[in-house]
Motif scaffolding. Structure first.
Motif, PDB file in Angstrom:
ATOM      1  N   PRO A 183      10.909  19.322  -6.170  1.00 16.45           N
ATOM      2  CA  PRO A 183      10.845  19.134  -7.626  1.00 16.45           C
ATOM      3  C   PRO A 183       9.654  18.261  -8.020  1.00 16.45           C
ATOM      4  N   ILE A 184       8.864  18.750  -8.964  1.00 20.49           N
ATOM      5  CA  ILE A 184       7.639  18.042  -9.332  1.00 20.49           C
ATOM      6  C   ILE A 184       7.942  16.720 -10.034  1.00 20.49           C
ATOM      7  N   GLY A 185       9.120  16.630 -10.637  1.00 23.38           N
ATOM      8  CA  GLY A 185       9.489  15.408 -11.349  1.00 23.38           C
ATOM      9  C   GLY A 185       9.565  14.199 -10.439  1.00 23.38           C
ATOM     10  N   LYS A 186      10.089  14.397  -9.245  1.00 23.68           N
ATOM     11  CA  LYS A 186      10.212  13.289  -8.291  1.00 23.68           C
ATOM     12  C   LYS A 186       8.825  12.763  -7.910  1.00 23.68           C
ATOM     13  N   GLN A 187       7.896  13.704  -7.646  1.00 22.97           N
ATOM     14  CA  GLN A 187       6.535  13.303  -7.296  1.00 22.97           C
ATOM     15  C   GLN A 187       5.846  12.618  -8.483  1.00 22.97           C
ATOM     16  N   THR A 188       6.117  13.137  -9.674  1.00 19.79           N
ATOM     17  CA  THR A 188       5.517  12.565 -10.890  1.00 19.79           C
ATOM     18  C   THR A 188       5.933  11.117 -11.082  1.00 19.79           C
ATOM     19  N   ARG A 189       7.217  10.844 -10.874  1.00 13.34           N
ATOM     20  CA  ARG A 189       7.731   9.471 -11.057  1.00 13.34           C
ATOM     21  C   ARG A 189       7.053   8.493 -10.101  1.00 13.34           C
ATOM     22  N   VAL A 190       6.859   8.922  -8.844  1.00 20.87           N
ATOM     23  CA  VAL A 190       6.209   8.048  -7.858  1.00 20.87           C
ATOM     24  C   VAL A 190       4.746   7.837  -8.237  1.00 20.87           C
ATOM     25  N   LEU A 191       4.079   8.913  -8.672  1.00 25.07           N
ATOM     26  CA  LEU A 191       2.679   8.788  -9.091  1.00 25.07           C
ATOM     27  C   LEU A 191       2.525   7.816 -10.254  1.00 25.07           C
ATOM     28  N   LYS A 192       3.463   7.865 -11.199  1.00 21.24           N
ATOM     29  CA  LYS A 192       3.394   6.991 -12.376  1.00 21.24           C
ATOM     30  C   LYS A 192       3.560   5.520 -12.000  1.00 21.24           C
ATOM     31  N   LEU A 225       0.853  -1.186   0.000  1.00 13.53           N
ATOM     32  CA  LEU A 225       0.000   0.000   0.000  1.00 13.53           C
ATOM     33  C   LEU A 225       0.890   1.237   0.000  1.00 13.53           C
ATOM     34  N   LYS A 226       0.694   2.135  -0.954  1.00  5.85           N
ATOM     35  CA  LYS A 226       1.570   3.280  -1.153  1.00  5.85           C
ATOM     36  C   LYS A 226       0.862   4.592  -0.799  1.00  5.85           C
ATOM     37  N   VAL A 227       1.570   5.423  -0.046  1.00  6.77           N
ATOM     38  CA  VAL A 227       1.079   6.752   0.323  1.00  6.77           C
ATOM     39  C   VAL A 227       2.104   7.776  -0.154  1.00  6.77           C
ATOM     40  N   LEU A 228       1.635   8.866  -0.763  1.00  6.47           N
ATOM     41  CA  LEU A 228       2.553   9.890  -1.271  1.00  6.47           C
ATOM     42  C   LEU A 228       2.077  11.276  -0.856  1.00  6.47           C
ATOM     43  N   ALA A 229       3.008  12.091  -0.348  1.00  4.41           N
ATOM     44  CA  ALA A 229       2.720  13.500  -0.066  1.00  4.41           C
ATOM     45  C   ALA A 229       3.180  14.333  -1.255  1.00  4.41           C
ATOM     46  N   VAL A 230       2.322  15.222  -1.750  1.00  2.00           N
ATOM     47  CA  VAL A 230       2.685  16.114  -2.861  1.00  2.00           C
ATOM     48  C   VAL A 230       2.488  17.553  -2.398  1.00  2.00           C
ATOM     49  N   TYR A 231       3.489  18.381  -2.672  1.00  2.00           N
ATOM     50  CA  TYR A 231       3.455  19.759  -2.180  1.00  2.00           C
ATOM     51  C   TYR A 231       4.444  20.585  -2.977  1.00  2.00           C
TER      52      TYR A 231
END
Length: 425
Positions: free
Chosen positions: A110-119, A100-106
């Protein structure tokens, strides 16, 4: 009082809650969790520190279908700091649920790091409204599979201007979703959002017992505005402050206090909304790790902060209203500890202070500022107390021999000279 073991939740969640050290439910948890587990929409009026994160974490985690790697729950928070804190708490509750994966976005990262995890696939997204919208606009975040939406500290989000973003996000989620709204206050804008985006919500209000704040000793000190900074340093010295959070109403005031404390050789740093997130992270890490003793901050910059062991809160500027006062002083006496809250009042702040003091929930004692003589006596007593600890706990024989053989001065005179050197350094 209900225990977590009595809830109809998975053994994995019960085990995680136990590992976190929780047994009995708080009032908001006892009322909200069973209703939320049924799928009911909720409006929860509860303050910071009431346990509301777990009150919504358990129901949203319980609904997650792990093989589906698309976002199934989204939690909106007013600040980066709170988003990180909430994501961490949810992750702890879900610690025993494999994959189960949880991600904080803010913003600020860098938006790229968050994008990679979301993908790669995320089940629960926690974030500030602005960054969530950014990911939606970029095609990184598809909300079609969202089953749960949480608005945490909704009043703060509206105060910070996020209403349009919140409504955009809600409009992009399925109509049949569950919406859990938590807020310390319920202004008409919150009620309107509830009316427009919730389905027959259950209203739960928890009396804020912390507003009486029995573990926080609250003092107020009147001072001349010309000598306000001197009054501040006098308080810090008189009360032997180890870790202090000083609140100012404006960035200009924060900069002034920070600059002058630094000149006085305090281990100090500052925090305000104009700083980049990278700088704010660096400052917060220094404060958490004990590399600074004093943090000077504005209200917005300190939203969502949960720092252990802050023993004194100082209102350098009288806050604008009672809610801000309660929020500020609630940064001390965390996790059952005690704490102090001091407020400095100049002549032009008396009316604002009286509005706060006259609130029945608040017990502030007005005191005279300690005199320079009293501060000196307190500091001397501290030095002598520290010396007593050394006498009781250390082997001083080598030093005693040196003084016997080398010193040409009387022991009392020598002690007085050493004390003078310490006090005047």
């Amino acid at each position: 009082m209900m225990n977590f073991k009595d809830l109809e939740i998975s053994d994995e969640i019960k085990k995680a809650i136990g590992s976190m050290g929780f047994d009995s439910l708080t009032p908001i948890q006892e009322k909200a969790i069973p209703e939320a587990l049924k799928g009911t929409d909720i409006i929860g009026q509860a303050q910071t520190g009431s346990g509301k994160t777990i009150a919504y974490a358990i129901p949203i985690i319980s609904k997650i279908f792990v093989p589906d790697k698309s976002p199934q729950a989204i939690v909106l928070c007013p600040t980066r700091e709170l988003s990180m804190q909430v994501a961490s708490e949810i992750s702890k509750v879900a610690a025993n649920i494999k994959k189960l994966k949880v991600l904080a976005v803010y913003g600020g990262q860098p938006i790229g790091k968050q994008t990679r995890v979301l993908k790669k696939g995320v089940h629960i997204v926690v974030g500030t409204p602005g960054r969530v919208i950014d990911h939606i606009d970029r095609g990184n975040l598809d909300l079609i599979g969202i089953e749960s939406v949480v608005l945490d500290e909704a009043d703060e989000m509206l105060e910070m201007g996020f209403r349009e973003d919140i409504e955009t996000i809600l409009a992009n989620t399925p109509h049949q979703r569950q919406t859990l709204l938590f807020s310390a206050t319920l202004p008409k804008e919150i009620k309107q959002i509830a009316k427009n985006y919730q389905n027959n919500p259950k209203f739960i209000k928890i009396a804020n017992k912390r507003k009486n704040i029995p573990k926080i000793t609250q003092y107020a000190f009147r001072c001349d505005i010309k000598y306000k900074f001197n009054s501040l340093t006098r308080l810090i010295e008189a009360y032997d402050v180890n870790l202090a959070l000083i609140f100012c109403n404006t960035k200009k005031s924060v900069d002034f206090v920070f600059k002058h404390l630094k000149k006085e050789d305090f281990k100090v740093d500052s925090l305000h909304g104009d700083m980049t997130q990278q700088v704010r992270d660096k400052v917060m890490n220094k404060f958490r790790n004990g590399n600074i003793d004093v943090l000077v901050a504005t209200d917005v910059a300190a939203r969502g902060l949960d720092i252990a062991n802050v023993d004194v809160i100082i209102n350098y500027d009288v806050p604008q209203n009672i809610d801000d006062y309660i929020h500020r002083i609630g940064r001390t006496a965390r996790a059952g500890k005690t704490g102090f809250a001091f407020t400095l009042i100049s002549k032009d702040e008396i009316s604002r202070f009286n509005n706060i003091k006259n609130d029945k929930r608040i017990k502030i004692t007005e005191k005279e500022l300690p005199t320079l003589g009293e501060v000196k006596s307190i500091k001397i007593a501290k030095v002598l107390d520290d010396a007593g600890s050394v006498i009781r706990g250390a082997d001083l024989n080598d030093y005693i021999k040196i003084l016997k053989n080398e010193s040409k001065y009387d022991n009392l005179e020598l002690s007085a000279a050493l004390l003078k050197m310490i006090m005047e350094k």
